[in-house]
Motif scaffolding. Structure first.
Motif, short mmCIF file in Angstrom:
data_model
loop_
_atom_site.label_atom_id
_atom_site.label_comp_id
_atom_site.label_asym_id
_atom_site.label_seq_id
_atom_site.Cartn_x
_atom_site.Cartn_y
_atom_site.Cartn_z
N ARG A 161 0.78 -1.33 0.18
CA ARG A 161 -0.11 0.09 0.02
C ARG A 161 0.93 1.10 0.04
NH1 ARG A 161 -3.43 -0.45 4.93
NH2 ARG A 161 -3.31 -2.48 5.14
N ASP A 162 1.80 1.27 1.13
CA ASP A 162 2.90 2.40 0.94
C ASP A 162 3.62 2.54 -0.39
OD1 ASP A 162 1.90 2.69 3.45
OD2 ASP A 162 3.64 2.14 4.61
N GLN A 168 2.74 6.91 -6.91
CA GLN A 168 1.99 7.78 -7.60
C GLN A 168 2.84 9.09 -7.64
OE1 GLN A 168 -1.35 7.99 -5.04
NE2 GLN A 168 -2.18 6.11 -5.63
N TYR A 169 4.02 9.41 -7.02
CA TYR A 169 4.51 10.62 -7.49
C TYR A 169 5.43 10.35 -8.63
CZ TYR A 169 3.85 11.29 -2.35
OH TYR A 169 3.12 11.36 -1.34
N GLN A 173 13.36 8.23 -10.43
CA GLN A 173 14.44 7.66 -9.70
C GLN A 173 13.91 7.05 -8.56
OE1 GLN A 173 17.59 6.99 -10.27
NE2 GLN A 173 17.62 7.91 -12.42
N LEU A 174 13.25 7.89 -7.66
CA LEU A 174 12.46 7.17 -6.67
C LEU A 174 11.57 6.03 -6.93
CD1 LEU A 174 12.08 7.88 -3.46
CD2 LEU A 174 10.07 9.40 -4.29
N LYS A 176 11.92 4.01 -9.22
CA LYS A 176 12.72 2.78 -9.36
C LYS A 176 13.27 2.06 -8.47
CE LYS A 176 14.33 3.98 -14.16
NZ LYS A 176 15.48 4.55 -15.14
N ALA A 177 13.71 3.08 -7.32
CA ALA A 177 14.16 2.49 -6.06
C ALA A 177 13.06 1.77 -5.22
CB ALA A 177 15.01 3.60 -5.43
N ILE A 178 12.14 2.10 -5.24
CA ILE A 178 10.93 1.77 -4.52
C ILE A 178 10.21 0.43 -5.09
CG2 ILE A 178 8.39 1.98 -3.79
CD1 ILE A 178 8.92 5.07 -3.50
N ILE A 179 10.44 0.31 -6.39
CA ILE A 179 10.20 -1.07 -7.10
C ILE A 179 10.99 -2.06 -6.58
CG2 ILE A 179 9.84 -1.90 -9.61
CD1 ILE A 179 8.84 0.57 -10.52
#
Length: 187
Positions: A161-162, A168-169, A173-174, A176-179
Motif C-alpha cells: 500500500r505504501d 503515484q509520485y 528515480q524514486l 525505480k528504487a521503491i520498485i
C-alpha cells in the motif's frame, strides 16, 4: 570167570553199588566184596544202607547242582543288568551335569535379557516423554509460524500500500528504487 565190568554190574544190581564207586576196586577186590556181602548179611545191609544214602546224596547233589547252575546263571544275568544299570546311571549323571550347565547358561542369559528389557523399557519411557514434549513444541511452532506468517503478510500488505502510494509520485528515480525494494521484499 567174570570180567571186572561184569562184577561191577552184579554189585550194582544186587547191592546198589554204583560203578563209579566200585571203579577204584580191582577185579579181585570186587570178587572178594561179592563173597563178603553174600556171606555176611549185616555187611550187605550196611552196604545197601550206604547205597541208598549214596543215591539220596546223589539226588541231592544233582538237585543242588541244578540250583547252583540256575543261581550262577541268574547271578551272571544280574551282573550284566547291574553293569548296564551302572552305565545307564553314569550316562544319566553326565546328561544331568550337561543339563545343569545349560540351565545355568539359560539363567545367566535370562538375567542378561531381563536387564536389557529393563533398560529398553526405561529408554522407551524416556523417548515417550520426550516425544510428548516434541509434539507440544511442534504444536507451538505451528502456532508461532501461523502468527509469523500473518504478521509477515500484514507487513507485505502495508508495504504494498505504501509503495503504491509512493509510486503515484513523479520522480522516476524514486520510483525505480521503491520498485526494487518492493520486489526484494516479495521474494
Amino acid at each position: 570167570m567174570a570180567s571186572k565190568d561184569q562184577l561191577q554190574s552184579v554189585l550194582k544190581a544186587k547191592y546198589g553199588i554204583n560203578k563209579n564207586i566200585s571203579q577204584a576196586l580191582s577185579k579181585e577186590e570186587c570178587e572178594r566184596l561179592l563173597d563178603v556181602l553174600s556171606l555176611e548179611p549185616s555187611a550187605a545191609k550196611l552196604v545197601e544202607s550206604f547205597a541208598v544214602k549214596n543215591s539220596s546224596l546223589g539226588s541231592n547233589n544233582a538237585y543242588y547242582g541244578r540250583l547252583k547252575s540256575k543261581a550262577e546263571a541268574e547271578l551272571k544275568s544280574l551282573q550284566v543288568e547291574y553293569q548296564e544299570l551302572e552305565a545307564s546311571i553314569s550316562s544319566i549323571e553326565a546328561d544331568k551335569l550337561k543339563l545343569l550347565d545349560r540351565k545355568q547358561q539359560l539363567e545367566q542369559e535370562y538375567a542378561k535379557l531381563s536387564t536389557e528389557v529393563q533398560q529398553l523399557s526405561t529408554k522407551v519411557e524416556t523417548l515417550s516423554s520426550q516425544n510428548l514434549e516434541l509434539v507440544g513444541a511442534n504444536e507451538q511452532l505451528k502456532k508461532d509460524n501461523k502468527a509469523l506468517k500473518t504478521f509477515v503478510d500484514a507487513i507485505k500488505l502495508r508495504l504494498a500500500r505504501d509503495t503504491k502510494e509512493l509510486l503515484q509520485y513523479e520522480d522516476s528515480q524514486l520510483r525505480k528504487a521503491i520498485i526494487r525494494l518492493f520486489r526484494w521484499t516479495l521474494g
